[in-house]
Motif scaffolding. Structure first.
Motif, mmCIF file in Angstrom:
data_model
loop_
_atom_site.group_PDB
_atom_site.id
_atom_site.type_symbol
_atom_site.label_atom_id
_atom_site.label_comp_id
_atom_site.label_asym_id
_atom_site.label_seq_id
_atom_site.Cartn_x
_atom_site.Cartn_y
_atom_site.Cartn_z
ATOM 1 N N ILE A 324 0.867 -1.183 0.000
ATOM 2 C CA ILE A 324 0.000 0.000 0.000
ATOM 3 C C ILE A 324 0.901 1.230 0.000
ATOM 4 O O ILE A 324 1.716 1.405 0.912
ATOM 5 C CB ILE A 324 -0.948 0.024 1.209
ATOM 6 N N ALA A 325 0.763 2.070 -1.032
ATOM 7 C CA ALA A 325 1.652 3.231 -1.198
ATOM 8 C C ALA A 325 0.856 4.518 -1.082
ATOM 9 O O ALA A 325 -0.143 4.708 -1.779
ATOM 10 C CB ALA A 325 2.350 3.168 -2.562
ATOM 11 N N VAL A 326 1.309 5.408 -0.198
ATOM 12 C CA VAL A 326 0.599 6.662 0.061
ATOM 13 C C VAL A 326 1.576 7.827 -0.022
ATOM 14 O O VAL A 326 2.592 7.852 0.675
ATOM 15 C CB VAL A 326 -0.077 6.637 1.447
ATOM 16 N N ASN A 327 1.266 8.806 -0.870
ATOM 17 C CA ASN A 327 1.973 10.083 -0.900
ATOM 18 C C ASN A 327 1.069 11.160 -0.310
ATOM 19 O O ASN A 327 -0.138 10.946 -0.123
ATOM 20 C CB ASN A 327 2.351 10.467 -2.334
ATOM 21 N N GLY A 328 1.630 12.339 -0.083
ATOM 22 C CA GLY A 328 0.841 13.446 0.454
ATOM 23 C C GLY A 328 1.132 14.735 -0.277
ATOM 24 O O GLY A 328 1.270 15.794 0.340
ATOM 25 N N GLN A 329 1.215 14.658 -1.614
ATOM 26 C CA GLN A 329 1.458 15.849 -2.412
ATOM 27 C C GLN A 329 0.142 16.588 -2.666
ATOM 28 O O GLN A 329 -0.940 16.110 -2.317
ATOM 29 C CB GLN A 329 2.129 15.448 -3.732
ATOM 30 N N VAL A 330 0.217 17.749 -3.286
ATOM 31 C CA VAL A 330 -0.977 18.578 -3.486
ATOM 32 C C VAL A 330 -2.100 17.816 -4.196
ATOM 33 O O VAL A 330 -3.265 17.866 -3.772
ATOM 34 C CB VAL A 330 -0.610 19.874 -4.239
ATOM 35 N N PRO A 331 -1.833 17.085 -5.289
ATOM 36 C CA PRO A 331 -2.936 16.376 -5.934
ATOM 37 C C PRO A 331 -3.558 15.284 -5.073
ATOM 38 O O PRO A 331 -4.704 14.890 -5.293
ATOM 39 C CB PRO A 331 -2.273 15.765 -7.183
ATOM 40 N N GLN A 351 -0.163 -9.913 5.558
ATOM 41 C CA GLN A 351 1.046 -9.110 5.714
ATOM 42 C C GLN A 351 1.029 -7.952 4.720
ATOM 43 O O GLN A 351 0.791 -8.148 3.541
ATOM 44 C CB GLN A 351 2.284 -9.976 5.483
ATOM 45 N N VAL A 352 1.273 -6.741 5.201
ATOM 46 C CA VAL A 352 1.220 -5.543 4.380
ATOM 47 C C VAL A 352 2.576 -4.845 4.403
ATOM 48 O O VAL A 352 3.248 -4.814 5.444
ATOM 49 C CB VAL A 352 0.139 -4.559 4.894
ATOM 50 N N ILE A 353 2.974 -4.280 3.268
ATOM 51 C CA ILE A 353 4.146 -3.410 3.226
ATOM 52 C C ILE A 353 3.659 -1.984 3.000
ATOM 53 O O ILE A 353 2.976 -1.703 2.002
ATOM 54 C CB ILE A 353 5.124 -3.817 2.116
ATOM 55 N N ALA A 354 3.949 -1.083 3.923
ATOM 56 C CA ALA A 354 3.584 0.327 3.799
ATOM 57 C C ALA A 354 4.677 1.037 3.012
ATOM 58 O O ALA A 354 5.861 0.950 3.350
ATOM 59 C CB ALA A 354 3.422 0.958 5.176
ATOM 60 N N LEU A 362 1.050 5.935 7.229
ATOM 61 C CA LEU A 362 0.278 4.729 6.957
ATOM 62 C C LEU A 362 0.633 3.630 7.952
ATOM 63 O O LEU A 362 -0.255 2.901 8.432
ATOM 64 C CB LEU A 362 0.547 4.255 5.526
ATOM 65 N N GLY A 363 1.921 3.527 8.281
ATOM 66 C CA GLY A 363 2.345 2.511 9.227
ATOM 67 C C GLY A 363 1.684 2.671 10.592
ATOM 68 O O GLY A 363 1.280 1.683 11.220
ATOM 69 N N VAL A 364 1.539 3.916 11.049
ATOM 70 C CA VAL A 364 0.863 4.163 12.327
ATOM 71 C C VAL A 364 -0.588 3.705 12.252
ATOM 72 O O VAL A 364 -1.114 3.054 13.161
ATOM 73 C CB VAL A 364 0.953 5.653 12.712
ATOM 74 N N ARG A 365 -1.249 4.026 11.126
ATOM 75 C CA ARG A 365 -2.657 3.615 10.976
ATOM 76 C C ARG A 365 -2.780 2.084 10.951
ATOM 77 O O ARG A 365 -3.683 1.520 11.576
ATOM 78 C CB ARG A 365 -3.225 4.205 9.677
ATOM 79 N N LEU A 366 -1.867 1.416 10.241
ATOM 80 C CA LEU A 366 -1.900 -0.046 10.185
ATOM 81 C C LEU A 366 -1.632 -0.656 11.553
ATOM 82 O O LEU A 366 -2.217 -1.689 11.916
ATOM 83 C CB LEU A 366 -0.879 -0.547 9.166
ATOM 84 N N LEU A 367 -0.758 -0.008 12.336
ATOM 85 C CA LEU A 367 -0.470 -0.487 13.687
ATOM 86 C C LEU A 367 -1.738 -0.498 14.531
ATOM 87 O O LEU A 367 -2.055 -1.488 15.203
ATOM 88 C CB LEU A 367 0.602 0.394 14.327
ATOM 89 N N TYR A 368 -2.506 0.607 14.471
ATOM 90 C CA TYR A 368 -3.743 0.695 15.251
ATOM 91 C C TYR A 368 -4.823 -0.222 14.693
ATOM 92 O O TYR A 368 -5.747 -0.615 15.414
ATOM 93 C CB TYR A 368 -4.244 2.137 15.303
ATOM 94 N N THR A 374 5.378 -4.068 7.430
ATOM 95 C CA THR A 374 6.720 -3.501 7.443
ATOM 96 C C THR A 374 6.663 -2.202 6.646
ATOM 97 O O THR A 374 5.694 -1.943 5.922
ATOM 98 C CB THR A 374 7.741 -4.461 6.813
ATOM 99 N N THR A 375 7.686 -1.392 6.754
ATOM 100 C CA THR A 375 7.696 -0.091 6.079
ATOM 101 C C THR A 375 8.913 0.006 5.170
ATOM 102 O O THR A 375 10.049 -0.119 5.633
ATOM 103 C CB THR A 375 7.727 1.062 7.104
ATOM 104 N N ILE A 376 8.642 0.206 3.863
ATOM 105 C CA ILE A 376 9.698 0.435 2.872
ATOM 106 C C ILE A 376 9.212 1.588 2.002
ATOM 107 O O ILE A 376 8.265 1.441 1.234
ATOM 108 C CB ILE A 376 9.968 -0.815 2.012
#
Length: 422
Positions: A324-331, A351-354, A362-368, A374-376
């Motif tokens: 699961i890939a998340v950016n936080g740019q203007v668009p 098993q998810v890779i953030a 995203l990793g914090v949200r998946l933790l809760y 894992t985070t890469i």
């Protein structure tokens, strides 16, 4: 009809801008061409749309797929101009119309906020309203404001046929007073943004498929003329046909039903329209599958809470890995608080890779959510870290865009999609 000199000058300048963009390796140049053309001739959209039969498609989610389906369903009536890449604001629409000036029909995806003035410039024969929910609040704005803008735009075009999703309260409100409406039961799995009536502010009561406003006894779910189930599509005069699609998810069955309804409203044969929507597979990378070394990668796009909820339902939990890939740019919207509205708890057994620029958020949200992860940060590196086999990749807008570029540069080979009913 011969175009005015100013318009011809604008088109020539747009062609030069496209050539320069391609020569510089900056892309196809369609958007810059549209921007240049509009600067030279502010009336160019209306001039290029004149004489065409036009259908506009809008909504928070599903615009690109539904527009592609609508174009396919209309192909039997003649050549159709449509966006290949989902560019749905003025520059993209102008580019589409300028690059195909002979097509008598146009199927155009339009950003929700742009619908009123695009309608004024194109005089659409049909307007398709898919759904309305929160998008990037720091870019788009408050959802009830968008509904009112759409309602005002529809009022200015009483001759337009509105194909509206009667399961969506906000869409129903926008279309409710239009003199020519075709109601479609296209589904609304996300109802968190329509708990109150957009017209009175009173609560909306839901009972099974029905809903109504406690503040206005007349405002309730209209009776649909088109609907679908897990096997078929149903329409007026007893029409029924198997609905078999090449794209996944129940939401896309709703999108296909609205595309068929729009095409039939413009004169398409219903059975031919249903067959045509079933041929639409990968849409600008959405639902695409690629072979990348030891991995078969399937890419899904989600841009807001409702879209994420639909996309999560499309994840194949039998796949070997999930990125699961998340950016936080203007668009994308720089405010990612919407992550807490998405039910990532569904992956508590997978098993998810953030990944992405905002992988830590995203990793914090998946933790809760109790999801092992894992985070890469680098999405391609995240895919490479997966064991050999099938990898599902779900990404938001710029993460999805960047992944598409990276896959192309890495020589990933597209894998044909197969048709299914799901």
């Amino acid at each position: 009809m011969r175009l005015p000199l100013r318009t011809r000058t604008a088109l020539a300048a747009a062609a030069s801008a496209r050539w320069a963009s391609r020569a510089a390796g900056r892309g196809k140049g369609s958007m810059i061409g549209g921007l240049v053309a509009e600067k030279i001739d502010p009336n160019i959209m209306s001039r290029l749309a004149a004489g065409r039969r036009t259908v506009l498609v809008t909504g928070t989610n599903g615009k690109s797929t539904t527009t592609r389906m609508t174009a396919a369903a209309l192909a039997g009536l003649g050549q159709v101009a449509t966006q290949p890449d989902g560019a749905n604001m003025d520059a993209g629409i102008i580019a589409t119309l300028s690059l195909d000036r002979v097509a008598p029909i146009a199927a155009l995806e339009v950003d929700e906020l742009h619908v009123p003035h695009v309608s004024d410039n194109t005089n659409p024969e049909v307007l398709v309203l898919l759904n309305l929910s929160r998008d990037q609040l720091d870019r788009v704005g408050e959802i009830n404001h968008i509904e009112r803008r759409l309602r005002e735009g529809i009022e200015r075009h009483p001759e337009t046929v509105v194909v509206a999703n009667c399961d969506d309260v906000l869409v129903t409100s926008a279309a409710y007073d239009a003199p020519r409406v075709i109601w479609v039961a296209a589904g609304a799995s996300w109802v968190g943004d329509s708990v109150s009536c957009p017209r009175t502010g009173e609560p909306i009561v839901r009972r099974d498929d029905d809903w109504y406003s406690t503040g206005d006894e007349h405002f309730r779910r209209p009776t649909p003329q088109w609907w679908f189930d897990d096997e078929n599509i149903y329409g007026p005069h007893g029409f029924q046909a198997p609905l078999t699609l090449s794209v996944p998810g129940r939401a896309n069955r709703g999108n296909a039903t609205q595309a068929v309804a729009a095409a039939v409203a413009m004169g398409a044969d219903p059975a031919a329209a249903v067959a045509a929507v079933g041929t639409v597979g990968e849409v600008a990378g959405r639902y695409g599958s690629f072979q990348l070394g030891r991995h078969r990668v399937r890419t899904l796009l989600a841009k807001n809470p409702a879209g994420w909820q639909e996309a999560l339902a499309m994840i194949d939990t039998d796949a070997d890995s999930l990125v699961i890939a998340v950016n936080g740019q203007v668009p994308d919207g720089e405010d990612l608080s919407w992550l807490w509205d998405v039910r990532f708890e569904a992956f508590e057994t997978m098993q998810v890779i953030a990944a992405g620029e905002r992988a830590a958020d995203l990793g914090v949200r998946l933790l809760y959510a109790g999801a092992e992860h894992t985070t890469i940060e680098d999405t391609m590196a995240a895919i490479e870290s997966c064991p050999p086999g099938r990898v599902e990749v779900l990404a938001n807008y710029t993460a999805f865009r960047d992944l598409g570029i990276a896959l192309e540069r890495a020589g990933a080979a597209p894998v044909p999609t197969s048709r299914s009913q799901s």
